[in-house]
Design a protein around this motif. Structure first.
Motif, PDB file in Angstrom:
ATOM      1  N   LEU A  62      19.284  43.347  84.396  1.00  0.00           N
ATOM      2  CA  LEU A  62      18.482  42.429  83.584  1.00  0.00           C
ATOM      3  C   LEU A  62      17.665  41.494  84.464  1.00  0.00           C
ATOM      4  O   LEU A  62      16.486  41.238  84.191  1.00  0.00           O
ATOM      5  N   SER A  63      18.289  40.974  85.539  1.00  0.00           N
ATOM      6  CA  SER A  63      17.570  40.087  86.450  1.00  0.00           C
ATOM      7  C   SER A  63      16.427  40.821  87.127  1.00  0.00           C
ATOM      8  O   SER A  63      15.309  40.298  87.246  1.00  0.00           O
ATOM      9  N   ALA A  64      16.705  42.055  87.585  1.00  0.00           N
ATOM     10  CA  ALA A  64      15.672  42.839  88.253  1.00  0.00           C
ATOM     11  C   ALA A  64      14.496  43.114  87.311  1.00  0.00           C
ATOM     12  O   ALA A  64      13.329  42.982  87.700  1.00  0.00           O
TER      13      ALA A  64
ATOM     14  N   VAL B  78      17.073  39.656  93.715  1.00  0.00           N
ATOM     15  CA  VAL B  78      18.131  39.244  92.794  1.00  0.00           C
ATOM     16  C   VAL B  78      19.475  39.640  93.395  1.00  0.00           C
ATOM     17  O   VAL B  78      19.538  40.452  94.319  1.00  0.00           O
ATOM     18  N   TYR B  79      20.543  39.068  92.855  1.00  0.00           N
ATOM     19  CA  TYR B  79      21.852  39.339  93.453  1.00  0.00           C
ATOM     20  C   TYR B  79      22.972  39.171  92.439  1.00  0.00           C
ATOM     21  O   TYR B  79      22.777  38.640  91.335  1.00  0.00           O
ATOM     22  N   GLU B  80      24.159  39.618  92.844  1.00  0.00           N
ATOM     23  CA  GLU B  80      25.393  39.406  92.096  1.00  0.00           C
ATOM     24  C   GLU B  80      26.525  39.183  93.096  1.00  0.00           C
ATOM     25  O   GLU B  80      26.458  39.640  94.245  1.00  0.00           O
TER      26      GLU B  80
ATOM     27  N   CYS C  95      15.998  30.278  84.728  1.00  0.00           N
ATOM     28  CA  CYS C  95      17.352  30.140  85.278  1.00  0.00           C
ATOM     29  C   CYS C  95      18.281  31.258  84.832  1.00  0.00           C
ATOM     30  O   CYS C  95      19.367  31.431  85.396  1.00  0.00           O
ATOM     31  N   SER C  96      17.870  32.029  83.835  1.00  0.00           N
ATOM     32  CA  SER C  96      18.669  33.169  83.377  1.00  0.00           C
ATOM     33  C   SER C  96      18.623  34.326  84.362  1.00  0.00           C
ATOM     34  O   SER C  96      19.416  35.266  84.254  1.00  0.00           O
ATOM     35  N   VAL C  97      17.705  34.270  85.327  1.00  0.00           N
ATOM     36  CA  VAL C  97      17.599  35.291  86.372  1.00  0.00           C
ATOM     37  C   VAL C  97      18.456  34.866  87.566  1.00  0.00           C
ATOM     38  O   VAL C  97      18.336  33.736  88.058  1.00  0.00           O
ATOM     39  N   LYS C  98      19.313  35.762  88.030  1.00  0.00           N
ATOM     40  CA  LYS C  98      20.142  35.442  89.195  1.00  0.00           C
ATOM     41  C   LYS C  98      19.329  35.762  90.451  1.00  0.00           C
ATOM     42  O   LYS C  98      19.504  36.788  91.112  1.00  0.00           O
ATOM     43  N   SER C  99      18.421  34.861  90.750  1.00  0.00           N
ATOM     44  CA  SER C  99      17.478  35.035  91.843  1.00  0.00           C
ATOM     45  C   SER C  99      18.085  34.581  93.159  1.00  0.00           C
ATOM     46  O   SER C  99      18.891  33.642  93.201  1.00  0.00           O
ATOM     47  N   ILE C 100      17.674  35.231  94.258  1.00  0.00           N
ATOM     48  CA  ILE C 100      18.132  34.798  95.572  1.00  0.00           C
ATOM     49  C   ILE C 100      17.392  33.540  96.028  1.00  0.00           C
ATOM     50  O   ILE C 100      17.742  32.950  97.054  1.00  0.00           O
ATOM     51  N   SER C 101      16.374  33.112  95.270  1.00  0.00           N
ATOM     52  CA  SER C 101      15.651  31.877  95.591  1.00  0.00           C
ATOM     53  C   SER C 101      16.492  30.686  95.119  1.00  0.00           C
ATOM     54  O   SER C 101      16.363  30.239  93.977  1.00  0.00           O
ATOM     55  N   LEU C 102      17.334  30.181  95.985  1.00  0.00           N
ATOM     56  CA  LEU C 102      18.328  29.177  95.606  1.00  0.00           C
ATOM     57  C   LEU C 102      18.087  27.816  96.262  1.00  0.00           C
ATOM     58  O   LEU C 102      19.019  27.031  96.427  1.00  0.00           O
TER      59      LEU C 102
END
Length: 279
Positions: free
Chosen positions: A54-56, A31-33, A143-150
């Motif tokens: 939250l994403s983690a 996850v990322y920011e 999609c609520s997770v800020k995943s690095i899988s983009l």
């Protein structure tokens, strides 16, 4: 100087190294920011770190750093860089181990922080607005997770670029418009702001959050409710929000002119109100 921090190591971006066994590299398992610094001060760092947590948690990555420690690492890396107007990228992957779908139970997450110069944003982005396209939603249900899988966002952005547009808007089978490939969407109808609710279909953007707060201080009615593609096409104004460019007017969607083809007055008011938050 643009810097990278990786698990305690600090150096130039060119010298930074990550193992080929990092699960972020092999699986996009992380996850990322992205945080923006204005004149050396990071905007909404606490909100970004709360969303990171939250994403983690959503993808079952246990963060081993106390919030205060994580904040100090980021603040210190920015300070050491000496960059005043910066983009700070924070990434947590599940850890490093030989490639295998099922992660080891005792794996320690990897922390990467990079500090880069803020890229130049052409003033025309705000004075003239941008074009967008729509496309069917084909992403996952988190999609609520800020995943690095983009991967999906990369494909959507490529398609937008080929169409001469800056952003792609995802549309569900029932016609509901959710968000952009890298932005939240606001439409204006009857003088009110409307944006999709912060559920599993969209990322609850930090700038989105502050736009809603600014709207309240300006006495502008703001609603978090679904809207469909016909609402989008007949909107008085449309704008997108994100950490890098903040608030960008959209003046054309799928070749249809929005709001006379010029950025609208409410968009300008909201952007001015937002800008006052980080000055």
């Amino acid at each position: 100087m643009e810097l990278a921090y990786f698990n305690g190591w600090v150096g130039s971006l060119e010298e930074a190294r990550v193992s080929v066994n990092d699960r972020g590299y092999n699986f996009g398992d992380g996850v990322y920011e992205v945080v923006r610094a204005y004149n050396g001060v990071m905007f909404a760092l606490e909100e970004h770190l709360a969303r990171l947590a939250l994403s983690a948690a959503a993808v079952e990555i246990d963060l081993p750093w106390a919030p205060a420690r994580l904040k100090n690492i980021i603040v210190e890396t920015l300070g050491e860089s000496g960059i005043k107007d910066a983009l700070i990228y924070i990434q947590v992957t599940r850890g490093t181990a030989p490639r295998g779908h099922v992660p080891e139970e005792e794996m320690r997450p990897n922390l990467l922080v990079t500090v880069r110069n803020m890229p130049d944003i052409p003033p025309s982005l705000y004075s003239e607005g941008v074009k967008a396209i729509t496309m069917p939603e084909f992403r996952w249900q988190m999609c609520s997770v800020k995943s690095i899988s983009l991967q999906a966002s990369v494909l959507a952005k490529r398609r937008a670029e080929r169409a001469g547009a800056a952003e792609a808007f995802f549309v569900l089978p029932d016609g509901t418009v959710t968000e952009g490939a890298s932005s939240n969407i606001f439409i204006v109808g009857d003088g009110a702001l409307i944006t999709h609710p912060a559920d599993n279909r969209v990322l609850a953007g930090v700038i989105r959050h502050f736009v809603l707060k600014v709207a309240g201080t300006l006495g502008v009615k703001a609603m978090e409710e679904p809207f469909n593609i016909s609402d989008l096409m007949k909107a008085e104004e449309v704008f997108i929000t994100g950490t890098v460019a903040e608030i960008v007017p959209v003046v054309n969607v799928d070749g249809k002119i929005i709001g006379g083809g010029r950025p609208g007055p409410l968009t300008a008011r909201i952007h001015k109100g937002f800008a006052s938050l980080h000055k």
